[in-house]
Motif scaffolding. Structure first.
Motif, PDB file in Angstrom:
ATOM      1  N   PHE A   1       0.851  -1.191   0.000  1.00  0.00           N
ATOM      2  CA  PHE A   1       0.000   0.000   0.000  1.00  0.00           C
ATOM      3  C   PHE A   1       0.884   1.237   0.000  1.00  0.00           C
ATOM      4  O   PHE A   1       1.623   1.484   0.956  1.00  0.00           O
ATOM      5  CB  PHE A   1      -0.915  -0.020   1.227  1.00  0.00           C
ATOM      6  N   LEU A   2       0.822   2.009  -1.084  1.00  0.00           N
ATOM      7  CA  LEU A   2       1.591   3.241  -1.191  1.00  0.00           C
ATOM      8  C   LEU A   2       0.779   4.368  -0.570  1.00  0.00           C
ATOM      9  O   LEU A   2      -0.295   4.725  -1.061  1.00  0.00           O
ATOM     10  CB  LEU A   2       1.920   3.545  -2.651  1.00  0.00           C
ATOM     11  N   HIS A   3       1.321   4.894   0.511  1.00  0.00           N
ATOM     12  CA  HIS A   3       0.593   5.886   1.314  1.00  0.00           C
ATOM     13  C   HIS A   3       1.368   7.194   1.315  1.00  0.00           C
ATOM     14  O   HIS A   3       2.591   7.193   1.496  1.00  0.00           O
ATOM     15  CB  HIS A   3       0.452   5.363   2.745  1.00  0.00           C
ATOM     16  N   GLY A   4       0.637   8.293   1.103  1.00  0.00           N
ATOM     17  CA  GLY A   4       1.326   9.566   1.126  1.00  0.00           C
ATOM     18  C   GLY A   4       0.387  10.749   1.199  1.00  0.00           C
ATOM     19  O   GLY A   4      -0.835  10.609   1.166  1.00  0.00           O
ATOM     20  N   ASP A   5       1.004  11.895   1.255  1.00  0.00           N
ATOM     21  CA  ASP A   5       0.332  13.176   1.399  1.00  0.00           C
ATOM     22  C   ASP A   5      -0.414  13.552   0.108  1.00  0.00           C
ATOM     23  O   ASP A   5       0.137  13.432  -0.994  1.00  0.00           O
ATOM     24  CB  ASP A   5       1.398  14.229   1.745  1.00  0.00           C
ATOM     25  N   LYS A   6      -1.646  14.013   0.253  1.00  0.00           N
ATOM     26  CA  LYS A   6      -2.465  14.378  -0.897  1.00  0.00           C
ATOM     27  C   LYS A   6      -1.812  15.479  -1.743  1.00  0.00           C
ATOM     28  O   LYS A   6      -1.873  15.436  -2.972  1.00  0.00           O
ATOM     29  CB  LYS A   6      -3.849  14.825  -0.446  1.00  0.00           C
ATOM     30  N   ALA A   7      -1.161  16.441  -1.103  1.00  0.00           N
ATOM     31  CA  ALA A   7      -0.517  17.531  -1.851  1.00  0.00           C
ATOM     32  C   ALA A   7       0.621  17.001  -2.728  1.00  0.00           C
ATOM     33  O   ALA A   7       0.768  17.421  -3.890  1.00  0.00           O
ATOM     34  CB  ALA A   7      -0.002  18.604  -0.894  1.00  0.00           C
ATOM     35  N   LEU A   8       1.417  16.088  -2.201  1.00  0.00           N
ATOM     36  CA  LEU A   8       2.501  15.488  -2.982  1.00  0.00           C
ATOM     37  C   LEU A   8       1.934  14.709  -4.174  1.00  0.00           C
ATOM     38  O   LEU A   8       2.426  14.810  -5.297  1.00  0.00           O
ATOM     39  CB  LEU A   8       3.349  14.562  -2.100  1.00  0.00           C
ATOM     40  N   ILE A   9       0.890  13.946  -3.931  1.00  0.00           N
ATOM     41  CA  ILE A   9       0.292  13.153  -4.996  1.00  0.00           C
ATOM     42  C   ILE A   9      -0.310  14.059  -6.066  1.00  0.00           C
ATOM     43  O   ILE A   9      -0.132  13.824  -7.267  1.00  0.00           O
ATOM     44  CB  ILE A   9      -0.747  12.168  -4.418  1.00  0.00           C
ATOM     45  N   ALA A  10      -0.979  15.119  -5.665  1.00  0.00           N
ATOM     46  CA  ALA A  10      -1.561  16.060  -6.628  1.00  0.00           C
ATOM     47  C   ALA A  10      -0.466  16.694  -7.487  1.00  0.00           C
ATOM     48  O   ALA A  10      -0.629  16.836  -8.714  1.00  0.00           O
ATOM     49  CB  ALA A  10      -2.359  17.141  -5.900  1.00  0.00           C
ATOM     50  N   ALA A  11       0.662  17.033  -6.873  1.00  0.00           N
ATOM     51  CA  ALA A  11       1.775  17.615  -7.639  1.00  0.00           C
ATOM     52  C   ALA A  11       2.304  16.614  -8.654  1.00  0.00           C
ATOM     53  O   ALA A  11       2.601  16.974  -9.803  1.00  0.00           O
ATOM     54  CB  ALA A  11       2.891  18.057  -6.685  1.00  0.00           C
ATOM     55  N   ARG A  12       2.394  15.359  -8.264  1.00  0.00           N
ATOM     56  CA  ARG A  12       2.839  14.320  -9.201  1.00  0.00           C
ATOM     57  C   ARG A  12       1.850  14.175 -10.363  1.00  0.00           C
ATOM     58  O   ARG A  12       2.250  14.013 -11.515  1.00  0.00           O
ATOM     59  CB  ARG A  12       2.964  12.976  -8.485  1.00  0.00           C
ATOM     60  N   MET A  13       0.568  14.212 -10.044  1.00  0.00           N
ATOM     61  CA  MET A  13      -0.444  14.068 -11.090  1.00  0.00           C
ATOM     62  C   MET A  13      -0.388  15.236 -12.079  1.00  0.00           C
ATOM     63  O   MET A  13      -0.530  15.040 -13.284  1.00  0.00           O
ATOM     64  CB  MET A  13      -1.844  13.952 -10.479  1.00  0.00           C
TER      65      MET A  13
END
Length: 170
Positions: free
Chosen positions: A106-118
């Motif tokens: 399960f890859l878990h992380g901060d929503k802001a980091l994920i949004a930046a990646r997207m």
């Protein structure tokens, strides 16, 4: 003793790095890499591209296709690493019901980091606008014994080392 996995499922919300880690893990483990996104039908892809989340009723046949594909590949002697959102517990249970020896990461992380990646990626049908719905849909795998949680705020090589150990593929 738990059998060695034939399938490792890298799960998490869109943009968490599932495909990247799944490819690295498959290369290191000598396995086939599959992306569950490739098993979505055109209707589901068009819906997501239009900024509309999938319903559970739309996800169910997709998860059944994934289970069938995994079963076929393992029966043919392949080991498989699958990039799969796995947002709902019942979807994870459906894959477990195949009886295949598998592990989840399960890859878990901060929503802001994920949004930046997207926002930084191109050519993907999943818009950043659906990230909130991904987090809303996510049923974290708390208490699921065959799941290891990996933080996504590290370099892919560090994540790979942890994934190899956590999935017993080392």
């Amino acid at each position: 003793m738990t059998p060695a996995p034939q399938v490792v499922i890298v799960m998490g919300v869109s943009g968490s790095g599932k495909t990247t880690l799944a490819r690295l893990l498959a290369d290191a483990w000598g396995a086939t890499c599959l992306d569950a996104d490739d098993l979505h039908d055109e209707t589901a892809r068009a819906r997501m591209a239009a900024g509309l989340p999938l319903t559970d009723a739309m996800r169910d046949p997709w998860v059944a296709r994934i289970a069938d594909e995994l079963t076929t590949r393992v029966a043919a002697g392949e080991r498989v690493v699958l990039a799969f959102s796995g947002l709902r517990r019942r979807h994870r249970e459906r894959l477990r019901a195949t009886g295949l020896p598998l592990r989840f990461l399960f890859l878990h992380g901060d929503k802001a980091l994920i949004a930046a990646r997207m926002r930084a990626r191109s050519g993907h049908y999943m818009p950043v606008s659906l990230l909130d719905s991904q987090f809303d849909t996510l049923e974290p795998p708390t208490g699921e014994a065959d799941v290891a949680t990996l933080a996504i705020d590290r370099a892919p090589a560090a994540m790979l080392r942890e994934a190899l150990v956590a999935s017993s593929c080392a």
